[in-house]
Write a protein that holds these residues in place. Structure first.
Motif, PDB file in Angstrom:
ATOM      1  N   ARG A  57      10.906 -35.469   4.030  1.00 60.35           N
ATOM      2  CA  ARG A  57      10.452 -34.159   4.530  1.00 60.35           C
ATOM      3  C   ARG A  57      11.464 -33.072   4.175  1.00 60.35           C
ATOM      4  O   ARG A  57      11.101 -31.965   3.770  1.00 60.35           O
ATOM      5  CB  ARG A  57      10.253 -34.224   6.045  1.00 60.35           C
ATOM      6  CG  ARG A  57       9.599 -32.973   6.639  1.00 60.35           C
ATOM      7  CD  ARG A  57       9.376 -33.138   8.137  1.00 60.35           C
ATOM      8  NE  ARG A  57       8.578 -34.328   8.419  1.00 60.35           N
ATOM      9  CZ  ARG A  57       8.998 -35.364   9.135  1.00 60.35           C
ATOM     10  NH1 ARG A  57      10.230 -35.362   9.634  1.00 60.35           N
ATOM     11  NH2 ARG A  57       8.216 -36.398   9.340  1.00 60.35           N
ATOM     12  N   GLU A  58      12.758 -33.379   4.313  1.00 60.61           N
ATOM     13  CA  GLU A  58      13.807 -32.411   3.969  1.00 60.61           C
ATOM     14  C   GLU A  58      13.803 -32.152   2.459  1.00 60.61           C
ATOM     15  O   GLU A  58      13.981 -31.011   2.012  1.00 60.61           O
ATOM     16  CB  GLU A  58      15.170 -32.952   4.403  1.00 60.61           C
ATOM     17  CG  GLU A  58      16.366 -32.105   3.989  1.00 60.61           C
ATOM     18  CD  GLU A  58      16.358 -30.700   4.561  1.00 60.61           C
ATOM     19  OE1 GLU A  58      17.109 -29.847   4.037  1.00 60.61           O
ATOM     20  OE2 GLU A  58      15.601 -30.433   5.531  1.00 60.61           O
ATOM     21  N   ALA A  59      13.587 -33.202   1.670  1.00 64.94           N
ATOM     22  CA  ALA A  59      13.516 -33.040   0.214  1.00 64.94           C
ATOM     23  C   ALA A  59      12.346 -32.146  -0.172  1.00 64.94           C
ATOM     24  O   ALA A  59      12.470 -31.278  -1.042  1.00 64.94           O
ATOM     25  CB  ALA A  59      13.378 -34.403  -0.462  1.00 64.94           C
ATOM     26  N   PHE A  60      11.202 -32.334   0.480  1.00 66.39           N
ATOM     27  CA  PHE A  60      10.030 -31.500   0.215  1.00 66.39           C
ATOM     28  C   PHE A  60      10.338 -30.034   0.522  1.00 66.39           C
ATOM     29  O   PHE A  60       9.918 -29.133  -0.207  1.00 66.39           O
ATOM     30  CB  PHE A  60       8.845 -31.961   1.061  1.00 66.39           C
ATOM     31  CG  PHE A  60       8.167 -33.213   0.561  1.00 66.39           C
ATOM     32  CD1 PHE A  60       8.644 -33.894  -0.551  1.00 66.39           C
ATOM     33  CD2 PHE A  60       7.044 -33.714   1.207  1.00 66.39           C
ATOM     34  CE1 PHE A  60       8.018 -35.051  -1.017  1.00 66.39           C
ATOM     35  CE2 PHE A  60       6.414 -34.857   0.752  1.00 66.39           C
ATOM     36  CZ  PHE A  60       6.900 -35.534  -0.354  1.00 66.39           C
ATOM     37  N   ARG A  61      11.065 -29.805   1.604  1.00 62.59           N
ATOM     38  CA  ARG A  61      11.419 -28.427   1.980  1.00 62.59           C
ATOM     39  C   ARG A  61      12.275 -27.785   0.894  1.00 62.59           C
ATOM     40  O   ARG A  61      12.031 -26.639   0.493  1.00 62.59           O
ATOM     41  CB  ARG A  61      12.173 -28.421   3.313  1.00 62.59           C
ATOM     42  CG  ARG A  61      12.507 -27.016   3.833  1.00 62.59           C
ATOM     43  CD  ARG A  61      13.448 -27.085   5.031  1.00 62.59           C
ATOM     44  NE  ARG A  61      14.776 -27.552   4.640  1.00 62.59           N
ATOM     45  CZ  ARG A  61      15.685 -26.780   4.074  1.00 62.59           C
ATOM     46  NH1 ARG A  61      15.440 -25.502   3.814  1.00 62.59           N
ATOM     47  NH2 ARG A  61      16.868 -27.272   3.755  1.00 62.59           N
ATOM     48  N   MET A  62      13.261 -28.514   0.387  1.00 59.64           N
ATOM     49  CA  MET A  62      14.155 -27.982  -0.642  1.00 59.64           C
ATOM     50  C   MET A  62      13.408 -27.752  -1.959  1.00 59.64           C
ATOM     51  O   MET A  62      13.599 -26.734  -2.634  1.00 59.64           O
ATOM     52  CB  MET A  62      15.316 -28.958  -0.853  1.00 59.64           C
ATOM     53  CG  MET A  62      16.227 -29.097   0.355  1.00 59.64           C
ATOM     54  SD  MET A  62      17.391 -30.495   0.213  1.00 59.64           S
ATOM     55  CE  MET A  62      18.447 -29.901  -1.119  1.00 59.64           C
ATOM     56  N   LEU A  63      12.531 -28.683  -2.321  1.00 61.73           N
ATOM     57  CA  LEU A  63      11.770 -28.560  -3.562  1.00 61.73           C
ATOM     58  C   LEU A  63      10.766 -27.417  -3.479  1.00 61.73           C
ATOM     59  O   LEU A  63      10.475 -26.760  -4.484  1.00 61.73           O
ATOM     60  CB  LEU A  63      11.051 -29.876  -3.863  1.00 61.73           C
ATOM     61  CG  LEU A  63      11.967 -31.052  -4.216  1.00 61.73           C
ATOM     62  CD1 LEU A  63      11.201 -32.365  -4.158  1.00 61.73           C
ATOM     63  CD2 LEU A  63      12.597 -30.859  -5.586  1.00 61.73           C
ATOM     64  N   SER A  64      10.262 -27.172  -2.279  1.00 60.75           N
ATOM     65  CA  SER A  64       9.346 -26.047  -2.079  1.00 60.75           C
ATOM     66  C   SER A  64      10.068 -24.720  -2.290  1.00 60.75           C
ATOM     67  O   SER A  64       9.523 -23.790  -2.893  1.00 60.75           O
ATOM     68  CB  SER A  64       8.750 -26.109  -0.663  1.00 60.75           C
ATOM     69  OG  SER A  64       7.926 -24.985  -0.418  1.00 60.75           O
ATOM     70  N   MET A  65      11.306 -24.626  -1.806  1.00 57.02           N
ATOM     71  CA  MET A  65      12.114 -23.420  -1.987  1.00 57.02           C
ATOM     72  C   MET A  65      12.403 -23.171  -3.466  1.00 57.02           C
ATOM     73  O   MET A  65      12.573 -22.025  -3.892  1.00 57.02           O
ATOM     74  CB  MET A  65      13.421 -23.539  -1.203  1.00 57.02           C
ATOM     75  CG  MET A  65      13.246 -23.506   0.305  1.00 57.02           C
ATOM     76  SD  MET A  65      14.803 -23.800   1.191  1.00 57.02           S
ATOM     77  CE  MET A  65      15.771 -22.385   0.649  1.00 57.02           C
ATOM     78  N   GLU A  66      12.461 -24.231  -4.267  1.00 65.32           N
ATOM     79  CA  GLU A  66      12.740 -24.114  -5.689  1.00 65.32           C
ATOM     80  C   GLU A  66      11.473 -23.907  -6.518  1.00 65.32           C
ATOM     81  O   GLU A  66      11.535 -23.766  -7.736  1.00 65.32           O
ATOM     82  CB  GLU A  66      13.479 -25.366  -6.185  1.00 65.32           C
ATOM     83  CG  GLU A  66      14.862 -25.506  -5.592  1.00 65.32           C
ATOM     84  CD  GLU A  66      15.607 -26.715  -6.125  1.00 65.32           C
ATOM     85  OE1 GLU A  66      14.966 -27.566  -6.786  1.00 65.32           O
ATOM     86  OE2 GLU A  66      16.817 -26.807  -5.905  1.00 65.32           O
TER      87      GLU A  66
END
Length: 219
Positions: A57-66
Motif C-alpha cells: 500500500r505504501e509502495a502504491f502511494r509512492m508510485l502514484s506520486m511519481e
C-alpha cells in the motif's frame, strides 16, 4: 482492458521492506513487465512478494506520486499509460515556465548557486541508483526554479510534477539517456557560469525537448 497479471520478482528482505517492495514494483513497471492498464491488487502483490499488504500500500502511494500508477478509491491501483497529448502540453508549459525561471535565476545567481549545481551534477554522474538519480535531477532543476524567487511560477510548475517525475523515471532507467542528461545539465551549467542567458535558455530548451522525445519514443 484492465487485467491483473503475474510478474517475476525476487523475495523481499525484511530489513528494508518498504523500499524493496517499492523498488521491485517500480522496476517491473519500467521494464514493461507490468504494462499500462494493468490492475494491481495489494493482496495479490503482497503474496507474490512474500509480504503483507501494508508495505505494498505504501509502495502504491509512492508510485502514484511519481505518476507511474493511478489509485482509485473503489477500483484499486492501475498502471498508468503514456498520454502523448498530456506529455506535449506538459512540455509546452514546462519549457515556457522553466525558461523564465532560469532567466530570473541568472539575474540573481551567485558563486554558491553555481557550486551547488556542479556538485549535484557530479553526484548524478556517480550514482547507479535510479531513485537517487531522479532525485538529483529534480534537485538540479529546483536550484533555478526556487532561485528565481517567483512564488506564482513555482505554484504553476507544481501542477506539472507528476508528469515530470514519470518522464524522469523512464529516462533514468536507460544508461544512454542518463549520460545524455548529465551532458545536457553540464551545458546548462556552462552557460550559467559564463552569464550567457540566451545560451542557457537554449540549452535548457534542448534538454526538455530531448526528455520529451525520449519518453515518447520509449512508450
Amino acid at each position: 482492458m484492465e487485467n491483473t497479471v503475474q510478474f517475476k520478482v525476487k523475495s523481499v528482505k525484511r530489513q528494508t521492506l518498504n523500499q524493496r517492495v517499492y523498488q521491485n514494483i517500480k522496476q517491473s513497471i519500467l521494464d514493461g513487465e507490468l504494462p499500462p492498464g494493468c490492475k494491481l491488487s495489494e493482496v495479490q502483490m503482497g503474496k507474490q512478494l512474500g509480504v503483507s499488504a501494508t508495505p505494498v500500500r505504501e509502495a502504491f502511494r509512492m508510485l502514484s506520486m511519481e505518476g507511474l500508477i493511478r489509485v482509485d478509491p473503489w477500483k484499486g491501483a492501475v498502471v498508468q499509460g503514456y498520454n502523448q497529448q498530456l506529455a506535449l502540453e506538459t512540455l509546452q508549459c514546462r519549457e515556457a515556465l522553466e525558461s523564465l525561471a532560469l532567466k530570473l535565476f541568472m539575474e540573481k545567481a551567485g558563486k554558491k548557486d553555481i557550486q551547488a549545481l556542479e556538485y549535484m551534477i557530479n553526484q548524478a554522474e556517480n550514482t547507479d541508483d535510479i531513485n537517487e538519480f531522479v532525485s538529483l535531477s529534480s534537485a538540479i532543476h529546483d536550484i533555478w526554479l526556487e532561485g528565481c524567487q517567483n512564488s506564482k511560477l513555482l505554484t504553476l510548475m507544481s501542477l506539472l510534477n507528476t508528469e515530470l517525475l514519470r518522464e524522469r523515471n523512464f529516462s533514468a532507467n536507460n544508461q544512454i539517456r542518463k549520460n545524455a542528461i548529465i551532458a545536457e545539465h553540464r551545458e546548462i551549467l556552462k552557460a550559467i557560469r559564463s552569464g550567457d542567458i540566451s545560451a542557457a535558455v537554449s540549452a535548457l530548451s534542448k534538454h526538455i525537448q530531448n526528455g520529451y522525445q525520449y519518453s515518447a519514443d520509449s512508450q
